[in-house]
Design a protein around this motif. Structure first.
Motif, PDB file in Angstrom:
ATOM      1  N   ARG A  40       0.840  -1.205   0.000  1.00  0.00           N
ATOM      2  CA  ARG A  40       0.000   0.000   0.000  1.00  0.00           C
ATOM      3  C   ARG A  40       0.877   1.258   0.000  1.00  0.00           C
ATOM      4  O   ARG A  40       0.564   2.246  -0.670  1.00  0.00           O
ATOM      5  CB  ARG A  40      -0.935  -0.014   1.219  1.00  0.00           C
ATOM      6  CG  ARG A  40      -2.083  -1.003   1.067  1.00  0.00           C
ATOM      7  CD  ARG A  40      -2.923  -1.084   2.345  1.00  0.00           C
ATOM      8  NE  ARG A  40      -3.991  -2.056   2.235  1.00  0.00           N
ATOM      9  CZ  ARG A  40      -5.280  -1.769   2.008  1.00  0.00           C
ATOM     10  NH1 ARG A  40      -5.653  -0.513   1.894  1.00  0.00           N
ATOM     11  NH2 ARG A  40      -6.179  -2.728   1.921  1.00  0.00           N
ATOM     12  N   ARG A  88       8.266  -6.679  -5.699  1.00  0.00           N
ATOM     13  CA  ARG A  88       8.191  -7.776  -4.729  1.00  0.00           C
ATOM     14  C   ARG A  88       9.591  -8.127  -4.227  1.00  0.00           C
ATOM     15  O   ARG A  88       9.802  -8.323  -3.037  1.00  0.00           O
ATOM     16  CB  ARG A  88       7.517  -9.011  -5.331  1.00  0.00           C
ATOM     17  CG  ARG A  88       6.128  -8.770  -5.897  1.00  0.00           C
ATOM     18  CD  ARG A  88       5.339 -10.059  -6.030  1.00  0.00           C
ATOM     19  NE  ARG A  88       4.963 -10.579  -4.724  1.00  0.00           N
ATOM     20  CZ  ARG A  88       3.909 -10.177  -4.027  1.00  0.00           C
ATOM     21  NH1 ARG A  88       3.081  -9.270  -4.507  1.00  0.00           N
ATOM     22  NH2 ARG A  88       3.672 -10.664  -2.839  1.00  0.00           N
ATOM     23  N   ASP A 164      -4.533 -10.551  -7.724  1.00  0.00           N
ATOM     24  CA  ASP A 164      -3.602 -11.210  -6.795  1.00  0.00           C
ATOM     25  C   ASP A 164      -3.476 -12.707  -7.099  1.00  0.00           C
ATOM     26  O   ASP A 164      -2.396 -13.279  -6.976  1.00  0.00           O
ATOM     27  CB  ASP A 164      -4.052 -11.012  -5.341  1.00  0.00           C
ATOM     28  CG  ASP A 164      -3.943  -9.554  -4.894  1.00  0.00           C
ATOM     29  OD1 ASP A 164      -3.288  -8.760  -5.597  1.00  0.00           O
ATOM     30  OD2 ASP A 164      -4.517  -9.213  -3.839  1.00  0.00           O
TER      31      ASP A 164
HETATM   32  N1  LIG Z   1       2.201 -10.192   1.081  1.00  0.00           N
HETATM   33  C1  LIG Z   1       1.429  -9.399   0.325  1.00  0.00           C
HETATM   34  C2  LIG Z   1       0.564  -8.462   0.926  1.00  0.00           C
HETATM   35  C3  LIG Z   1      -0.203  -7.644   0.109  1.00  0.00           C
HETATM   36  N2  LIG Z   1      -0.095  -7.736  -1.236  1.00  0.00           N
HETATM   37  C4  LIG Z   1      -0.805  -6.825  -2.132  1.00  0.00           C
HETATM   38  O1  LIG Z   1      -1.225  -5.650  -1.453  1.00  0.00           O
HETATM   39  C5  LIG Z   1      -2.627  -5.424  -1.599  1.00  0.00           C
HETATM   40  C6  LIG Z   1      -3.146  -4.842  -0.295  1.00  0.00           C
HETATM   41  O2  LIG Z   1      -2.979  -5.830   0.705  1.00  0.00           O
HETATM   42  P1  LIG Z   1      -3.703  -5.746   2.118  1.00  0.00           P
HETATM   43  O3  LIG Z   1      -3.355  -7.001   2.848  1.00  0.00           O
HETATM   44  O4  LIG Z   1      -3.336  -4.461   2.761  1.00  0.00           O
HETATM   45  O5  LIG Z   1      -5.235  -5.729   1.714  1.00  0.00           O
HETATM   46  P2  LIG Z   1      -6.501  -6.199   2.558  1.00  0.00           P
HETATM   47  O6  LIG Z   1      -6.523  -7.693   2.534  1.00  0.00           O
HETATM   48  O7  LIG Z   1      -6.308  -5.680   3.960  1.00  0.00           O
HETATM   49  O8  LIG Z   1      -7.655  -5.574   1.858  1.00  0.00           O
HETATM   50  C7  LIG Z   1      -3.204  -6.785  -1.975  1.00  0.00           C
HETATM   51  O9  LIG Z   1      -4.385  -6.691  -2.762  1.00  0.00           O
HETATM   52  C8  LIG Z   1      -2.056  -7.438  -2.738  1.00  0.00           C
HETATM   53  O10 LIG Z   1      -2.076  -7.079  -4.105  1.00  0.00           O
HETATM   54  C9  LIG Z   1       0.733  -8.690  -1.801  1.00  0.00           C
HETATM   55  O11 LIG Z   1       0.805  -8.818  -3.018  1.00  0.00           O
HETATM   56  N3  LIG Z   1       1.496  -9.497  -1.013  1.00  0.00           N
END
Ligand SMILES: Nc1ccn([C@@H]2O[C@H](COP(=O)(O)OP(=O)(O)O)[C@@H](O)[C@H]2O)c(=O)n1
Ligand SMILES: Nc1ncnc2c1ncn2[C@@H]1O[C@H](COP(=O)(O)OP(=O)(O)O)[C@@H](O)[C@H]1O
Length: 207
Positions: A40, A88, A164
């Motif tokens: 984010r 990433r 995702d």
């Molecule tokens: N380890 C992670 C965590 C988040 N993300 C990405 O970051 C975005 C936001 O993650 P978040 O965990 O804050 O979203 P919410 O599950 O809280 O809505 C996700 O939609 C993924 O695209 C990721 O790719 N890998």
């Protein structure tokens, strides 16, 4: 004694990962990292005009405190930058160092059990129906005074889930050895209890 003890909690948007992670961190005294905040924060910098890779390189801890990070616009941009392999790769070391810290750690995200910490002692994959997740996130955003609709939140959740799960690098999927928990019909307390029980089983014997 718990150095390197890692709990990996993954799952789709608004499934309850953060809620469970915070509660188990408090219960066991583990440190907690919400890895979504990293993506984010990169997304927020990109919305401000930076290129994704530059944004990931420039990230500083203060970026994670930005109030904007929870907004749906930043969430969408986060899932776009999260599909960029260079972004990433730049975030891996920070997450692995966090996991290795003294006293145990819980990390929540999308690829913790599969890519960041494949040797985590405990892996959970938290799911819930998309309409249930969107309803919860909608109530949460409304509670914060964000002007949105259930339909808009559902569209955000579904678009991010698809992106995702569909990306080539570290797609969202359960690790083969993850315990799956569906919270569609599970209250927060019950979900936390299930996680606490799972972790307690794997903790090294004390004494
Ligand atoms: N380890 C992670 C965590 C988040 N993300 C990405 O970051 C975005 C936001 O993650 P978040 O965990 O804050 O979203 P919410 O599950 O809280 O809505 C996700 O939609 C993924 O695209 C990721 O790719 N890998
Ligand atoms: N089992 C549950 N039952 C009801 N509401 C929940 C449950 N788990 C989480 N919530 C609520 O749903 C919203 C999203 O949860 P959160 O933990 O932030 O999800 P994630 O970290 O997966 O995005 C929050 O408002 C939270 O309070």
């Amino acid at each position: 004694m718990l150095n390197g003890f890692t709990v990996a909690i993954d799952g789709p948007a608004a499934s309850g990962k953060g809620t469970i992670s915070k509660a188990v961190a408090r219960h066991f005294g583990f440190a907690h990292l919400d890895t979504g905040l990293l993506y984010r924060a990169v997304g927020a910098r990109v919305l401000d005009g930076e290129l994704p890779e530059d944004a990931a390189r420039a990230l500083v801890p203060a970026d994670l405190e930005d109030d904007r990070l929870r907004s749906p616009e930043v969430a969408q941009e986060a899932s776009r930058v999260a599909a960029v392999p260079e972004v990433r790769a730049l975030l891996v070391d920070f997450q692995r160092s966090f996991a290795a810290r003294a006293g145990g750690a819980v990390l929540d995200g999308r690829d913790i059990g599969t890519v960041i910490c494949p040797d985590a002692q405990v892996k959970m994959f938290v799911t819930a129906r998309a309409d249930v997740r969107a309803r919860r996130r909608f109530e949460e955003l409304r509670g914060k005074g964000v002007d949105t609709t259930f339909e808009a939140v559902l569209a955000d959740v579904e678009a991010r889930d698809a992106r995702d799960m569909g990306r080539a690098d570290a797609p969202l999927r359960p690790a083969p050895d993850a315990v799956q928990v569906d919270t569609s019909n599970l209250a927060i307390d019950a979900a936390v209890e299930a996680a606490v029980a799972l972790i307690a089983e794997k903790l090294p014997a004390r004494g």
